[in-house]
Design a protein around this motif. Sequence first.
Motif, PDB file in Angstrom:
ATOM      1  N   ILE A  65       0.836  -1.207   0.000  1.00 28.76           N
ATOM      2  CA  ILE A  65       0.000   0.000   0.000  1.00 28.76           C
ATOM      3  C   ILE A  65       0.869   1.255   0.000  1.00 28.76           C
ATOM      4  O   ILE A  65       0.654   2.194  -0.781  1.00 28.76           O
ATOM      5  N   LEU A  66       1.879   1.282   0.861  1.00 27.79           N
ATOM      6  CA  LEU A  66       2.762   2.447   0.939  1.00 27.79           C
ATOM      7  C   LEU A  66       3.624   2.575  -0.310  1.00 27.79           C
ATOM      8  O   LEU A  66       3.900   3.691  -0.771  1.00 27.79           O
ATOM      9  N   ALA A  67       4.055   1.438  -0.862  1.00 32.36           N
ATOM     10  CA  ALA A  67       4.866   1.483  -2.078  1.00 32.36           C
ATOM     11  C   ALA A  67       4.062   2.040  -3.252  1.00 32.36           C
ATOM     12  O   ALA A  67       4.589   2.828  -4.052  1.00 32.36           O
ATOM     13  N   VAL A  68       2.792   1.647  -3.343  1.00 31.26           N
ATOM     14  CA  VAL A  68       1.925   2.182  -4.404  1.00 31.26           C
ATOM     15  C   VAL A  68       1.796   3.692  -4.251  1.00 31.26           C
ATOM     16  O   VAL A  68       1.850   4.443  -5.237  1.00 31.26           O
ATOM     17  N   ARG A  69       1.656   4.138  -3.008  1.00 31.36           N
ATOM     18  CA  ARG A  69       1.575   5.579  -2.767  1.00 31.36           C
ATOM     19  C   ARG A  69       2.864   6.271  -3.202  1.00 31.36           C
ATOM     20  O   ARG A  69       2.849   7.346  -3.817  1.00 31.36           O
ATOM     21  N   GLY A  70       4.008   5.641  -2.898  1.00 34.17           N
ATOM     22  CA  GLY A  70       5.282   6.213  -3.306  1.00 34.17           C
ATOM     23  C   GLY A  70       5.417   6.282  -4.816  1.00 34.17           C
ATOM     24  O   GLY A  70       5.901   7.281  -5.374  1.00 34.17           O
ATOM     25  N   LEU A  71       4.952   5.227  -5.494  1.00 31.77           N
ATOM     26  CA  LEU A  71       5.072   5.171  -6.954  1.00 31.77           C
ATOM     27  C   LEU A  71       4.143   6.168  -7.653  1.00 31.77           C
ATOM     28  O   LEU A  71       4.430   6.623  -8.754  1.00 31.77           O
ATOM     29  N   THR A  72       3.019   6.476  -7.030  1.00 32.25           N
ATOM     30  CA  THR A  72       2.026   7.359  -7.662  1.00 32.25           C
ATOM     31  C   THR A  72       2.142   8.804  -7.198  1.00 32.25           C
ATOM     32  O   THR A  72       1.378   9.653  -7.655  1.00 32.25           O
ATOM     33  N   LEU A  73       3.081   9.087  -6.313  1.00 29.15           N
ATOM     34  CA  LEU A  73       3.206  10.446  -5.779  1.00 29.15           C
ATOM     35  C   LEU A  73       3.694  11.419  -6.847  1.00 29.15           C
ATOM     36  O   LEU A  73       3.182  12.536  -6.978  1.00 29.15           O
ATOM     37  N   GLY A  74       4.684  10.985  -7.630  1.00 24.21           N
ATOM     38  CA  GLY A  74       5.202  11.837  -8.708  1.00 24.21           C
ATOM     39  C   GLY A  74       5.669  13.184  -8.212  1.00 24.21           C
ATOM     40  O   GLY A  74       6.414  13.270  -7.241  1.00 24.21           O
ATOM     41  N   THR A  75       5.184  14.262  -8.846  1.00 23.36           N
ATOM     42  CA  THR A  75       5.564  15.623  -8.460  1.00 23.36           C
ATOM     43  C   THR A  75       4.474  16.307  -7.647  1.00 23.36           C
ATOM     44  O   THR A  75       4.574  17.498  -7.354  1.00 23.36           O
ATOM     45  N   SER A  76       3.432  15.546  -7.281  1.00 25.67           N
ATOM     46  CA  SER A  76       2.298  16.167  -6.597  1.00 25.67           C
ATOM     47  C   SER A  76       2.648  16.653  -5.198  1.00 25.67           C
ATOM     48  O   SER A  76       1.915  17.457  -4.621  1.00 25.67           O
ATOM     49  N   GLY A  77       3.764  16.190  -4.658  1.00 21.86           N
ATOM     50  CA  GLY A  77       4.158  16.625  -3.321  1.00 21.86           C
ATOM     51  C   GLY A  77       5.078  17.818  -3.322  1.00 21.86           C
ATOM     52  O   GLY A  77       5.481  18.296  -2.261  1.00 21.86           O
ATOM     53  N   ALA A  78       5.455  18.307  -4.499  1.00 19.76           N
ATOM     54  CA  ALA A  78       6.371  19.449  -4.591  1.00 19.76           C
ATOM     55  C   ALA A  78       5.750  20.679  -3.950  1.00 19.76           C
ATOM     56  O   ALA A  78       4.532  20.894  -4.014  1.00 19.76           O
ATOM     57  N   SER A  79       6.583  21.494  -3.310  1.00 21.17           N
ATOM     58  CA  SER A  79       6.103  22.704  -2.634  1.00 21.17           C
ATOM     59  C   SER A  79       6.951  23.893  -3.078  1.00 21.17           C
ATOM     60  O   SER A  79       7.915  23.746  -3.839  1.00 21.17           O
ATOM     61  N   ASP A  80       6.599  25.084  -2.589  1.00 23.26           N
ATOM     62  CA  ASP A  80       7.401  26.266  -2.905  1.00 23.26           C
ATOM     63  C   ASP A  80       8.824  26.118  -2.384  1.00 23.26           C
ATOM     64  O   ASP A  80       9.775  26.618  -2.981  1.00 23.26           O
ATOM     65  N   LEU A  81       8.958  25.412  -1.250  1.00 27.51           N
ATOM     66  CA  LEU A  81      10.283  25.227  -0.658  1.00 27.51           C
ATOM     67  C   LEU A  81      11.108  24.214  -1.442  1.00 27.51           C
ATOM     68  O   LEU A  81      12.321  24.351  -1.590  1.00 27.51           O
ATOM     69  N   PHE A  82      10.416  23.160  -1.971  1.00 30.05           N
ATOM     70  CA  PHE A  82      11.088  22.123  -2.760  1.00 30.05           C
ATOM     71  C   PHE A  82      10.344  21.951  -4.098  1.00 30.05           C
ATOM     72  O   PHE A  82       9.653  20.955  -4.317  1.00 30.05           O
ATOM     73  N   PRO A  83      10.450  22.929  -4.987  1.00 28.72           N
ATOM     74  CA  PRO A  83       9.658  22.903  -6.233  1.00 28.72           C
ATOM     75  C   PRO A  83      10.054  21.784  -7.192  1.00 28.72           C
ATOM     76  O   PRO A  83       9.265  21.421  -8.066  1.00 28.72           O
ATOM     77  N   ASP A  84      11.269  21.253  -7.053  1.00 26.06           N
ATOM     78  CA  ASP A  84      11.731  20.218  -7.975  1.00 26.06           C
ATOM     79  C   ASP A  84      11.541  18.810  -7.414  1.00 26.06           C
ATOM     80  O   ASP A  84      12.050  17.846  -7.996  1.00 26.06           O
ATOM     81  N   ALA A  85      10.810  18.681  -6.319  1.00 29.86           N
ATOM     82  CA  ALA A  85      10.623  17.360  -5.691  1.00 29.86           C
ATOM     83  C   ALA A  85       9.881  16.417  -6.627  1.00 29.86           C
ATOM     84  O   ALA A  85       8.875  16.781  -7.227  1.00 29.86           O
ATOM     85  N   ASN A  86      10.402  15.207  -6.749  1.00 33.05           N
ATOM     86  CA  ASN A  86       9.802  14.199  -7.633  1.00 33.05           C
ATOM     87  C   ASN A  86      10.117  12.820  -7.072  1.00 33.05           C
ATOM     88  O   ASN A  86      11.283  12.451  -6.913  1.00 33.05           O
ATOM     89  N   ALA A  87       9.067  12.061  -6.758  1.00 33.96           N
ATOM     90  CA  ALA A  87       9.258  10.734  -6.162  1.00 33.96           C
ATOM     91  C   ALA A  87      10.079   9.815  -7.052  1.00 33.96           C
ATOM     92  O   ALA A  87      10.857   8.988  -6.585  1.00 33.96           O
ATOM     93  N   TRP A  88       9.915   9.974  -8.373  1.00 37.98           N
ATOM     94  CA  TRP A  88      10.619   9.094  -9.306  1.00 37.98           C
ATOM     95  C   TRP A  88      12.114   9.353  -9.325  1.00 37.98           C
ATOM     96  O   TRP A  88      12.900   8.476  -9.706  1.00 37.98           O
ATOM     97  N   ASP A  89      12.532  10.564  -8.922  1.00 40.88           N
ATOM     98  CA  ASP A  89      13.974  10.836  -8.838  1.00 40.88           C
ATOM     99  C   ASP A  89      14.634   9.911  -7.812  1.00 40.88           C
ATOM    100  O   ASP A  89      15.763   9.462  -8.003  1.00 40.88           O
ATOM    101  N   GLY A  90      13.897   9.630  -6.719  1.00 40.89           N
ATOM    102  CA  GLY A  90      14.424   8.723  -5.707  1.00 40.89           C
ATOM    103  C   GLY A  90      14.606   7.318  -6.246  1.00 40.89           C
ATOM    104  O   GLY A  90      15.632   6.672  -6.010  1.00 40.89           O
ATOM    105  N   LEU A  91      13.595   6.846  -6.986  1.00 45.89           N
ATOM    106  CA  LEU A  91      13.686   5.504  -7.564  1.00 45.89           C
ATOM    107  C   LEU A  91      14.777   5.422  -8.625  1.00 45.89           C
ATOM    108  O   LEU A  91      15.526   4.438  -8.683  1.00 45.89           O
ATOM    109  N   ASN A  92      14.868   6.437  -9.468  1.00 40.99           N
ATOM    110  CA  ASN A  92      15.913   6.441 -10.498  1.00 40.99           C
ATOM    111  C   ASN A  92      17.298   6.420  -9.873  1.00 40.99           C
ATOM    112  O   ASN A  92      18.210   5.740 -10.372  1.00 40.99           O
TER     113      ASN A  92
END
Length: 556
Positions: A195-222
């Motif tokens: 369940i948590l892994a699916v959430r991690g895989l589907t997060l993408g860039t939706s968690g990016a904020s003004d403080l971390f605008p380039d945040a991308n879950a897939w960067d971690g996996l890559n």
Amino acid sequence: MSSKSESWGSRVGLILAMAGNAVGLGNFLRFPVQAVQNGGGAFIIPYLVCFLLMGIPLLYIEWASGRFGGKFGNHSTPYILDSMVKGRVLKYIGVFGIFTNVAVAAYYCYIESWTMSYVYHSLSGTFEGMSQTGVAEFFNSYVNVAESTTGIPYEAVIFYILCLILNTFILSKGLGGIEKVAKIGMPLLILFGVILAVRGLTLGTSGASDLFPDANAWDGLNFLWTPQYSSLLDLKVWMAAAGQIFFTLSVGMGTIHCYAAYIKPKDDIALNAVSAGFMNEFVEVVLGSMIVIPIAAGYLGLDWIIENAGFGMAFQTMPYLFQQWGPLLAALGGLFWFGLLFFAGITSSLAMGTPWMGFMRDEFNWNRNKGAWSFGALILIMGLPTVFFYNQGVFDEYDYWAGTVSLVVFAMFETILFSWIFGMNKGWAEINSGADIKVPLLFKYIIKFVTPILLIIIFLGSLFKPINNDWSGNFASLFSGNGWNLDNGSIIKTLTHAGIKEQIAMATDNQVIQTLKDKIFYLDMARLLLLSLFLFISILVYLAFLKRRREGRATL
């Protein structure tokens, strides 16, 4: 426990219990951090090679040794080793197989108790509205027992004792209790992880904020899954990968020996060992890499991960990230994450109790209740210093000597014993006896030559770790006549507190100097406790030898 009254209820239960023993907190807390700190994809290739050349062979060795000792009614490493090669000395090498479990359980159950507490706080909404700094400070307050501001006086002590009572109660039910926990805990662990892994895989860039605008879950996996072949020439990465194998498979501890001692003489061990090993690898490499790193990268960015990756992320960062999902999903996220860690922890800590119980039953006729509750009492005595003096380094000292050095030393000794003293021909026949698969002949030579050499290199590498982990530079220095410069993290320098003494020499603030001197005192206290435990178990082994000699069962 005894061979007559105790046995595994089913093969599935045995494999799940063995997998539960291997699948522990290190799969989710240590593996992602080790991968990040050692170059992400640069770590994966050495890790998988070490799994094949050291992990699988050690699993075969420990399953075969345990089953062989079980034929003679021995269910703990001192007399499992004694049954393999007659001699007074080898049974004392087997002391590591009881000592390590008691010492590791003492602090391991403390981490396990954190997960229980964090499930409670996640469901009760404690972290709601907290900043990232606030969540980190909550953890720091939690482990500062005397001044805890978490809302429950001496909360860390209370949850630690509750955790010990739960472990002890289950242990008192024997193998049946352990098997039931494994059959419930392992599927739930995998479910929560998926369940948590699916959430991690589907997060993408939706968690990016003004403080971390380039945040991308897939960067971690890559980062984790992009292989870097240059790592094959970096001995530092190989040492880290080899060290992770010990943590992830629970080899070099004696728990596998004990579990295997309760299977029938002609039952398969080859397929069982591989099944448990690969289930562990699935949980670690697949699920372990798809939760913490992608979710954290999705909110905080890959650069933050590389700079801040550490053991504390699980407790100091994840609760804050879950809050970004809203109150209900945050509570569920906390339940799934810390519930997953709890099941990973308890299936391993239960395994740590079985060698002590098996030994006391075999040698002194103690029943389940007496064996289990004496184990709980011993863990409480050894473990409370890790709770009260966590910030003074007692926890880390236990982890270093019992959870790191002891594993390597015992694995090295048992591999040499199995391959060269017991004999590889007998050992190979034992591995293949009743096997449901054909073990490739190549493993016979890997076990005899490659695995012992790797373990000796790991031990010597830890003993003489060069300054700044610069192996090539220090070899050049040695051959040019300028000597070998030891790192403060080497076993030799650690023994003398060289790193702390350097800090004292450089410090100018009297309070800082006194704090560092106090730390040396607590570290020496921890070492004294560990040494006393080892001597205590050694004395019990000697008393067992005298008892066996009186009964005509002893061998010289």
